[in-house]
Design a protein around this motif. Structure first.
Motif, PDB file in Angstrom:
ATOM      1  N   GLU A   1     104.866   3.823  43.623  1.00 32.66           N
ATOM      2  CA  GLU A   1     106.275   4.171  43.765  1.00 32.66           C
ATOM      3  C   GLU A   1     107.073   2.996  44.316  1.00 32.66           C
ATOM      4  OE1 GLU A   1     108.971   7.889  45.457  1.00 32.66           O
ATOM      5  OE2 GLU A   1     106.847   7.731  45.991  1.00 32.66           O
ATOM      6  N   GLU A   2     106.454   2.199  45.205  1.00 36.28           N
ATOM      7  CA  GLU A   2     107.141   1.049  45.774  1.00 36.28           C
ATOM      8  C   GLU A   2     107.517   0.039  44.686  1.00 36.28           C
ATOM      9  OE1 GLU A   2     104.242   2.269  46.822  1.00 36.28           O
ATOM     10  OE2 GLU A   2     104.974   3.274  48.647  1.00 36.28           O
ATOM     11  N   SER A   3     106.598  -0.219  43.765  1.00 27.65           N
ATOM     12  CA  SER A   3     106.881  -1.158  42.681  1.00 27.65           C
ATOM     13  C   SER A   3     107.921  -0.601  41.728  1.00 27.65           C
ATOM     14  CB  SER A   3     105.591  -1.490  41.923  1.00 27.65           C
ATOM     15  OG  SER A   3     104.706  -2.221  42.736  1.00 27.65           O
ATOM     16  N   LEU A   4     107.878   0.698  41.497  1.00 23.07           N
ATOM     17  CA  LEU A   4     108.870   1.324  40.626  1.00 23.07           C
ATOM     18  C   LEU A   4     110.275   1.173  41.212  1.00 23.07           C
ATOM     19  CD1 LEU A   4     108.905   2.979  37.936  1.00 23.07           C
ATOM     20  CD2 LEU A   4     109.068   5.024  39.366  1.00 23.07           C
ATOM     21  N   LYS A   5     110.404   1.410  42.516  1.00 25.03           N
ATOM     22  CA  LYS A   5     111.710   1.258  43.163  1.00 25.03           C
ATOM     23  C   LYS A   5     112.200  -0.180  43.098  1.00 25.03           C
ATOM     24  CE  LYS A   5     111.164   5.008  46.532  1.00 25.03           C
ATOM     25  NZ  LYS A   5     110.961   5.342  47.972  1.00 25.03           N
ATOM     26  N   LEU A   6     111.283  -1.121  43.203  1.00 24.09           N
ATOM     27  CA  LEU A   6     111.642  -2.530  43.230  1.00 24.09           C
ATOM     28  C   LEU A   6     112.014  -3.070  41.847  1.00 24.09           C
ATOM     29  CD1 LEU A   6     111.749  -4.866  45.349  1.00 24.09           C
ATOM     30  CD2 LEU A   6     109.441  -5.480  44.580  1.00 24.09           C
ATOM     31  N   LEU A   7     111.214  -2.707  40.828  1.00 18.90           N
ATOM     32  CA  LEU A   7     111.377  -3.302  39.505  1.00 18.90           C
ATOM     33  C   LEU A   7     112.111  -2.407  38.515  1.00 18.90           C
ATOM     34  CD1 LEU A   7     107.834  -4.915  39.091  1.00 18.90           C
ATOM     35  CD2 LEU A   7     109.950  -6.017  39.825  1.00 18.90           C
ATOM     36  N   ALA A   8     112.159  -1.106  38.778  1.00 17.49           N
ATOM     37  CA  ALA A   8     112.863  -0.169  37.889  1.00 17.49           C
ATOM     38  C   ALA A   8     113.685   0.789  38.737  1.00 17.49           C
ATOM     39  CB  ALA A   8     111.870   0.578  37.011  1.00 17.49           C
ATOM     40  N   PRO A   9     114.712   0.284  39.414  1.00 17.58           N
ATOM     41  CA  PRO A   9     115.447   1.103  40.384  1.00 17.58           C
ATOM     42  C   PRO A   9     116.144   2.324  39.789  1.00 17.58           C
ATOM     43  CG  PRO A   9     116.587  -0.974  39.947  1.00 17.58           C
ATOM     44  CD  PRO A   9     115.246  -1.088  39.313  1.00 17.58           C
ATOM     45  N   GLY A  10     116.374   2.329  38.491  1.00 17.96           N
ATOM     46  CA  GLY A  10     117.033   3.485  37.880  1.00 17.96           C
ATOM     47  C   GLY A  10     116.102   4.643  37.609  1.00 17.96           C
ATOM     48  N   LYS A  11     114.795   4.423  37.731  1.00 18.17           N
ATOM     49  CA  LYS A  11     113.822   5.470  37.419  1.00 18.17           C
ATOM     50  C   LYS A  11     113.217   6.033  38.699  1.00 18.17           C
ATOM     51  CE  LYS A  11     112.697   3.638  32.856  1.00 18.17           C
ATOM     52  NZ  LYS A  11     111.647   3.098  31.954  1.00 18.17           N
ATOM     53  N   LYS A  12     112.956   7.326  38.694  1.00 22.47           N
ATOM     54  CA  LYS A  12     112.378   8.020  39.842  1.00 22.47           C
ATOM     55  C   LYS A  12     110.981   8.523  39.496  1.00 22.47           C
ATOM     56  CE  LYS A  12     116.300   7.467  41.958  1.00 22.47           C
ATOM     57  NZ  LYS A  12     116.418   6.389  42.976  1.00 22.47           N
ATOM     58  N   ARG A  13     110.084   8.383  40.465  1.00 23.03           N
ATOM     59  CA  ARG A  13     108.694   8.808  40.245  1.00 23.03           C
ATOM     60  C   ARG A  13     108.618  10.288  39.846  1.00 23.03           C
ATOM     61  NH1 ARG A  13     104.201   5.430  39.987  1.00 23.03           N
ATOM     62  NH2 ARG A  13     102.347   6.399  40.825  1.00 23.03           N
TER      63      ARG A  13
ATOM     64  N   TYR B   1     101.065  -7.415  31.458  1.00 20.72           N
ATOM     65  CA  TYR B   1     102.460  -7.864  31.489  1.00 20.72           C
ATOM     66  C   TYR B   1     102.605  -9.248  30.875  1.00 20.72           C
ATOM     67  CZ  TYR B   1     106.907  -9.623  33.205  1.00 20.72           C
ATOM     68  OH  TYR B   1     108.160 -10.173  33.278  1.00 20.72           O
ATOM     69  N   ILE B   2     103.534  -9.358  29.930  1.00 18.26           N
ATOM     70  CA  ILE B   2     103.845 -10.636  29.287  1.00 18.26           C
ATOM     71  C   ILE B   2     105.155 -11.140  29.875  1.00 18.26           C
ATOM     72  CG2 ILE B   2     104.334 -11.785  27.094  1.00 18.26           C
ATOM     73  CD1 ILE B   2     102.810  -9.470  25.718  1.00 18.26           C
ATOM     74  N   PRO B   3     105.134 -12.228  30.667  1.00 22.32           N
ATOM     75  CA  PRO B   3     106.374 -12.724  31.281  1.00 22.32           C
ATOM     76  C   PRO B   3     107.426 -13.076  30.229  1.00 22.32           C
ATOM     77  CG  PRO B   3     104.460 -13.730  32.297  1.00 22.32           C
ATOM     78  CD  PRO B   3     103.958 -13.001  31.084  1.00 22.32           C
ATOM     79  N   MET B   4     108.602 -12.503  30.391  1.00 20.26           N
ATOM     80  CA  MET B   4     109.674 -12.732  29.422  1.00 20.26           C
ATOM     81  C   MET B   4     110.959 -13.212  30.075  1.00 20.26           C
ATOM     82  SD  MET B   4     109.152  -9.341  27.069  1.00 20.26           S
ATOM     83  CE  MET B   4     109.082  -8.287  28.526  1.00 20.26           C
ATOM     84  N   VAL B   5     111.059 -13.031  31.400  1.00 19.01           N
ATOM     85  CA  VAL B   5     112.300 -13.410  32.094  1.00 19.01           C
ATOM     86  C   VAL B   5     111.968 -14.113  33.405  1.00 19.01           C
ATOM     87  CG1 VAL B   5     113.723 -11.566  31.139  1.00 19.01           C
ATOM     88  CG2 VAL B   5     112.376 -11.124  33.183  1.00 19.01           C
ATOM     89  N   GLU B   6     112.871 -14.953  33.834  1.00 21.77           N
ATOM     90  CA  GLU B   6     112.760 -15.585  35.150  1.00 21.77           C
ATOM     91  C   GLU B   6     113.310 -14.620  36.196  1.00 21.77           C
ATOM     92  OE1 GLU B   6     111.405 -18.253  36.138  1.00 21.77           O
ATOM     93  OE2 GLU B   6     111.243 -19.653  34.441  1.00 21.77           O
ATOM     94  N   ASN B   7     112.461 -14.238  37.149  1.00 19.27           N
ATOM     95  CA  ASN B   7     112.894 -13.340  38.207  1.00 19.27           C
ATOM     96  C   ASN B   7     111.961 -13.523  39.395  1.00 19.27           C
ATOM     97  OD1 ASN B   7     113.138 -10.742  39.829  1.00 19.27           O
ATOM     98  ND2 ASN B   7     114.693 -10.362  38.256  1.00 19.27           N
ATOM     99  N   SER B   8     112.523 -13.619  40.578  1.00 20.50           N
ATOM    100  CA  SER B   8     111.709 -13.869  41.768  1.00 20.50           C
ATOM    101  C   SER B   8     110.745 -12.728  42.063  1.00 20.50           C
ATOM    102  CB  SER B   8     112.623 -14.099  42.980  1.00 20.50           C
ATOM    103  OG  SER B   8     113.444 -12.959  43.210  1.00 20.50           O
ATOM    104  N   LEU B   9     111.007 -11.537  41.517  1.00 24.21           N
ATOM    105  CA  LEU B   9     110.150 -10.377  41.762  1.00 24.21           C
ATOM    106  C   LEU B   9     109.013 -10.267  40.751  1.00 24.21           C
ATOM    107  CD1 LEU B   9     112.937  -7.733  42.523  1.00 24.21           C
ATOM    108  CD2 LEU B   9     111.516  -8.971  44.178  1.00 24.21           C
TER     109      LEU B   9
END
Length: 417
Positions: free
Chosen positions: A165-177, A249-257
């Motif tokens: 759930e912590e990763s979901l909140k961090l990387l997909a903030p619009g989605k809820k567990r 996961y295939i990196p597609m974007v530059e993001n610090s997270l």
């Protein structure tokens, strides 16, 4: 935008969804490779599906997703009639045998589900298409729409997305567990009720007869392999899932997270997760047996079953002529089919190495863990020597003079040819 342009965009956008056996299968002269995938139907047949999104527009900004709202990419959407007509034309030309349908979230989850259900209802009731359909449920959609989709699709799935759930909140903030887990519970409950109805009324409509599945993205967040397989095991038990799919996961974007853009996808890790998943589903292993808090990640050099065996050498060797089926399944190199064959064949006579080979046991792994009619494992083998032998099979093999496990394999290179 013409239909072919939409098809190219929306099949390409669908390629990151891993809930299929394979994708990108080239069928010369028939259809574009990006639009085909293979999956197994409820009766076990391997079928070719059109793998496509309803739309790659999305209201969410999931940092790992190519279709996120903030990404500058070409957008397209099918109408229900367009996609239904396209699918049935491909089917009539024998390009495909079914449909795999997912979508970005257009406007809101309910609107997206209505569009997807529209496609499936046109296929089922207008075009009289009763081939295999796998549809993705949209998190946050109403229970009524989830239920409605279940009666027009063979398999439903909803992506758990990330292992915590912590990763979901961090990387997909619009989605809820809870928005993800609620339809999983609903599908499990409705599927169980429907099985009971079908048992009484043979002509009762089927609800998701091929069950449900989910997908996790691996490597975008810091969870250990142990956390991932524990979550998978819990979902299998709680929601009666048919499959959990793991997507490197295939990196597609530059993001610090997220991992750096030049990070290689963790393909070996994905492979090890599928091996562990198979052990849980087919061999009766528990997640806590495969990994633990003390050893939370897979051995890169040994598959999970071999790794478990060398960490439990006190349980071996196992006599293949006496051990019950449950113990045979724990031997590296012996799978469910060969284990059942062993149980059947040993009723007639004692089994030796030749018989085990004919049955299908993989002796290059099994030899260190079994007793057979004409075979006992190498004297003095332990965790260290078994690891050495399994990671470098040149040290010992059947049909050769027994070699010392404690010497360098280079000593024997002339003998090994």
């Amino acid at each position: 935008m013409d239909l072919m342009k939409k098809l190219i965009i929306l099949t390409d956008s669908a390629k990151y969804d891993a809930a299929c056996t394979s994708s990108g299968v080239d069928r010369p002269g028939k259809t574009i490779a990006a639009g085909c995938c293979h999956a197994f139907s409820a009766d076990g047949r391997c079928v070719t599906l059109l793998k496509v999104l309803m739309s790659n527009e999305c209201i969410y900004d999931c940092k790992y997703c190519v279709n996120r709202v903030s990404n500058d990419c070409e957008r397209a959407s099918f109408t229900p009639a367009e996609l239904a007509d396209l699918t049935i034309e491909f089917y009539r030309r024998n390009y495909i045998e079914g449909l795999f349908l997912s979508s970005g979230v257009i406007k809101n989850p309910d609107y997206t589900m209505e569009q997807m259900i529209g496609v499936l209802e046109l296929l089922r009731y207008k075009h009289n298409f009763w081939g295999y359909i796998h549809a993705k449920t949209i998190p946050g959609a109403s229970q009524e729409l989830v239920s409605k989709m279940g009666f027009v699709a063979d398999r439903l799935s909803i992506n758990i997305e990330l292992p915590s759930e912590e990763s979901l909140k961090l990387l997909a903030p619009g989605k809820k567990r809870e928005a993800i887990l609620a339809p999983m519970r609903q599908i499990a409950v409705e599927g169980d009720i429907n099985k009971q109805e079908v048992a009484v009324y043979k002509n009762a409509p089927r609800f998701a007869s091929a069950g449900q599945a989910t997908q996790m993205i691996i490597g975008a967040s810091p969870e250990s392999d142990y956390q991932i397989i524990r979550l998978a095991s819990a979902m299998y038990n709680k929601y009666a899932l048919k499959r959990v799919f793991y997507s490197a996961y295939i990196p597609m974007v530059e993001n610090s997270l997220l991992p750096a853009i030049d990070t290689k996808p963790p393909l070996l890790r994905e492979h090890r997760l599928y091996q562990a998943d198979w052990l849980m589903r087919q061999y009766g292993f528990g997640a806590e047996e495969i990994l633990s808090e003390e050893t939370p990640n897979f051995n890169p050099f040994l598959d999970p079953k071999c790794n478990w065996a060398i960490n439990n050498m006190q349980l071996f060797p196992i006599d293949v002529n006496k051990a019950p089926l449950e113990e045979l399944l724990r031997i590296p190199g012996i799978g469910p089919t060969s284990a059942r064959r062993i149980v059947t064949a040993r009723r007639q006579s004692k089994l030796g190495i030749a018989e085990l080979k004919r049955i299908g046991a993989v002796l290059k792994r099994a030899q260190y863990f079994i007793i057979a009619n004409d075979w006992k494992p190498i004297s003095g083998i332990n965790k260290s020597t078994a690891t050495q032998a399994l990671t470098d099979p040149r040290i010992y093999s059947f049909g050769m003079e027994q070699l010392s496990l404690f010497d360098s394999p280079k000593t024997y290179m002339p003998m090994l040819g």
